[in-house]
Structure formats: structure tokens, C-alpha cells
Design a protein around this motif. Structure first.
Motif, PDB file in Angstrom:
ATOM      1  N   ASP A 122      -8.861  -0.047   3.859  1.00 17.59           N
ATOM      2  CA  ASP A 122      -9.081  -1.139   3.475  1.00 17.59           C
ATOM      3  C   ASP A 122      -8.440  -1.508   2.049  1.00 17.59           C
ATOM      4  N   ARG A 123      -8.475  -0.668   1.032  1.00 19.60           N
ATOM      5  CA  ARG A 123      -7.934  -0.882  -0.067  1.00 19.60           C
ATOM      6  C   ARG A 123      -6.492  -0.713  -0.056  1.00 19.60           C
ATOM      7  N   VAL A 124      -5.873  -0.036   0.693  1.00 18.19           N
ATOM      8  CA  VAL A 124      -4.415   0.026   1.045  1.00 18.19           C
ATOM      9  C   VAL A 124      -3.981  -1.435   1.567  1.00 18.19           C
ATOM     10  N   ARG A 125      -4.944  -1.762   2.670  1.00 13.02           N
ATOM     11  CA  ARG A 125      -4.505  -3.239   3.337  1.00 13.02           C
ATOM     12  C   ARG A 125      -4.741  -4.316   2.086  1.00 13.02           C
ATOM     13  N   GLY A 126      -5.455  -4.281   1.033  1.00 10.15           N
ATOM     14  CA  GLY A 126      -5.633  -4.987   0.041  1.00 10.15           C
ATOM     15  C   GLY A 126      -4.403  -5.241  -0.561  1.00 10.15           C
ATOM     16  N   TYR A 127      -4.109  -4.067  -1.128  1.00  9.72           N
ATOM     17  CA  TYR A 127      -2.708  -4.171  -1.830  1.00  9.72           C
ATOM     18  C   TYR A 127      -1.484  -4.647  -0.958  1.00  9.72           C
ATOM     19  N   GLU A 128      -1.490  -4.288   0.311  1.00  9.55           N
ATOM     20  CA  GLU A 128      -0.420  -4.877   0.861  1.00  9.55           C
ATOM     21  C   GLU A 128      -0.515  -6.246   1.190  1.00  9.55           C
ATOM     22  N   ARG A 129      -1.730  -7.023   1.235  1.00 12.26           N
ATOM     23  CA  ARG A 129      -1.654  -8.504   1.239  1.00 12.26           C
ATOM     24  C   ARG A 129      -1.283  -9.199  -0.189  1.00 12.26           C
ATOM     25  N   ASP A 176      -4.238   6.947  -5.370  1.00 14.44           N
ATOM     26  CA  ASP A 176      -5.542   7.647  -5.276  1.00 14.44           C
ATOM     27  C   ASP A 176      -5.700   7.431  -3.792  1.00 14.44           C
ATOM     28  N   ALA A 177      -5.669   6.334  -3.290  1.00  9.73           N
ATOM     29  CA  ALA A 177      -6.086   6.054  -1.960  1.00  9.73           C
ATOM     30  C   ALA A 177      -5.110   6.670  -0.853  1.00  9.73           C
ATOM     31  N   THR A 178      -3.935   6.566  -1.079  1.00 14.00           N
ATOM     32  CA  THR A 178      -2.686   6.975  -0.260  1.00 14.00           C
ATOM     33  C   THR A 178      -2.752   8.486  -0.453  1.00 14.00           C
ATOM     34  N   ASP A 179      -3.013   9.162  -1.616  1.00 16.52           N
ATOM     35  CA  ASP A 179      -3.266  10.593  -1.834  1.00 16.52           C
ATOM     36  C   ASP A 179      -4.269  11.444  -0.800  1.00 16.52           C
ATOM     37  N   ARG A 180      -5.448  10.564  -0.895  1.00 20.21           N
ATOM     38  CA  ARG A 180      -6.468  11.056  -0.128  1.00 20.21           C
ATOM     39  C   ARG A 180      -6.156  10.889   1.229  1.00 20.21           C
ATOM     40  N   LEU A 181      -5.587   9.631   1.900  1.00 18.90           N
ATOM     41  CA  LEU A 181      -5.464   9.467   3.103  1.00 18.90           C
ATOM     42  C   LEU A 181      -4.325  10.601   3.492  1.00 18.90           C
ATOM     43  N   ASP A 182      -3.318  11.005   2.856  1.00 16.22           N
ATOM     44  CA  ASP A 182      -2.364  11.921   3.374  1.00 16.22           C
ATOM     45  C   ASP A 182      -2.721  13.339   3.076  1.00 16.22           C
ATOM     46  N   ASP A 222      -3.842   0.534 -13.663  1.00 15.28           N
ATOM     47  CA  ASP A 222      -5.233   0.811 -12.763  1.00 15.28           C
ATOM     48  C   ASP A 222      -4.809   0.660 -11.267  1.00 15.28           C
ATOM     49  N   GLN A 223      -4.464  -0.547 -11.265  1.00 15.15           N
ATOM     50  CA  GLN A 223      -3.870  -0.734  -9.614  1.00 15.15           C
ATOM     51  C   GLN A 223      -3.233   0.283  -8.906  1.00 15.15           C
ATOM     52  N   MET A 224      -2.177   0.645  -9.606  1.00 14.98           N
ATOM     53  CA  MET A 224      -1.275   1.723  -9.320  1.00 14.98           C
ATOM     54  C   MET A 224      -1.954   2.946  -9.233  1.00 14.98           C
ATOM     55  N   ARG A 225      -2.593   3.183  -9.956  1.00 16.44           N
ATOM     56  CA  ARG A 225      -3.466   4.489 -10.005  1.00 16.44           C
ATOM     57  C   ARG A 225      -4.573   4.392  -8.730  1.00 16.44           C
ATOM     58  N   ASP A 226      -5.029   3.623  -8.599  1.00 16.66           N
ATOM     59  CA  ASP A 226      -5.872   3.172  -7.458  1.00 16.66           C
ATOM     60  C   ASP A 226      -5.482   3.483  -6.188  1.00 16.66           C
TER      61      ASP A 226
END
Length: 135
Positions: A94-101, A73-79, A66-70
Motif C-alpha cells: 500500500d505504501r508503494v502504491r501510494g508513491y506510485e499514485r 525502506d518499503a521496497t527493501d523489506r519487500l525484496d 524522508d519520502q525517498m527513505r520511506d
């Protein structure tokens, strides 16, 4: 970007993922082959390979499907290049930053585990060395 299509075997070789794993990721909606051959074989592009590499890198860090999918989804929408609603771009970032952290924190934990494992292996090697050099 390269529009060349690859069959699943080549993708498996390039990503070091098994055919079964790639099919599982397809079944769970994480990746979709870009096309199918006339014979029904899955066909993938470089973009599909890049997506699988993101998944492959997330897995050992303990991310769930689910986290991978999320994240995807965020990067697909950004790109996508599509216009985003007001505030949506920042929410996605912010979602991508959270995954990076989270990834950085997990890498730090893994580094600590690796250091401890290396120390343990060195301790065993020293013990064996002492035991085998005694008369």
C-alpha cells in the motif's frame, strides 16, 4: 547480480549525480556504500547504483528525502525475502502504491507544464518570425 565494486566516480558518471550529491545521500542514510577499499574509498555495487537511480528519479518529482527513505525502506523489506508479519506485506505494498499514485499525478502535472512551455516557446518563435520577415 553483478558483485563488481565501483568507486564513487564511476557511480557518479553512471547515475549522472555529482560526487557531492552521492555523499549527501550517504550522509542522510539513503544509500550506503557496500564496501570500502583498503584505502578507505567508497565502493558501490550494481544494487547501490539501482538505489541511487530510484532516488534520482524521485527528486524531480518533488519527493522529500524522508519520502525517498520511506519508499526505499518499503521496497527493501519487500525484496529482502524475509518472512513478514501478517498484514505487513500488504501495508508495504500500500505504501508503494501510494508513491506510485503520487508519481503518476506529478508526471501529469509536469506534462501540462511542458505543454504550456512548448506553446509559449512556439508563440515567441512565431512572433520573432513575423517581426523578422517584415520589410
Amino acid at each position: 547480480m553483478d558483485d563488481r565494486h565501483m568507486q564513487i566516480g564511476e557511480v557518479a558518471s553512471r547515475t549522472e549525480l555529482s560526487l557531492r550529491t552521492i555523499r549527501h545521500y550517504e550522509e542522510t542514510g539513503l544509500v550506503t556504500p557496500s564496501a570500502r577499499s583498503q584505502g578507505g574509498f567508497r565502493l558501490y555495487t550494481e544494487a547501490d547504483v539501482a538505489r541511487l537511480m530510484v532516488i534520482r528519479r524521485m527528486k524531480p518529482l518533488g519527493f522529500t528525502l524522508d519520502q525517498m527513505r520511506d519508499l526505499l525502506d518499503a521496497t527493501d523489506r519487500l525484496d529482502s525475502g524475509s518472512a513478514l508479519a501478517e498484514g505487513e506485506r500488504e501495508e508495504l505494498l500500500d505504501r508503494v502504491r501510494g508513491y506510485e499514485r503520487t508519481a503518476t499525478e506529478q508526471v501529469d502535472r509536469l506534462r501540462t507544464q511542458l505543454t504550456r512551455a512548448e506553446d509559449f516557446a512556439a508563440t515567441l518563435a512565431a512572433r520573432l518570425n513575423r517581426a523578422t520577415t517584415r520589410p
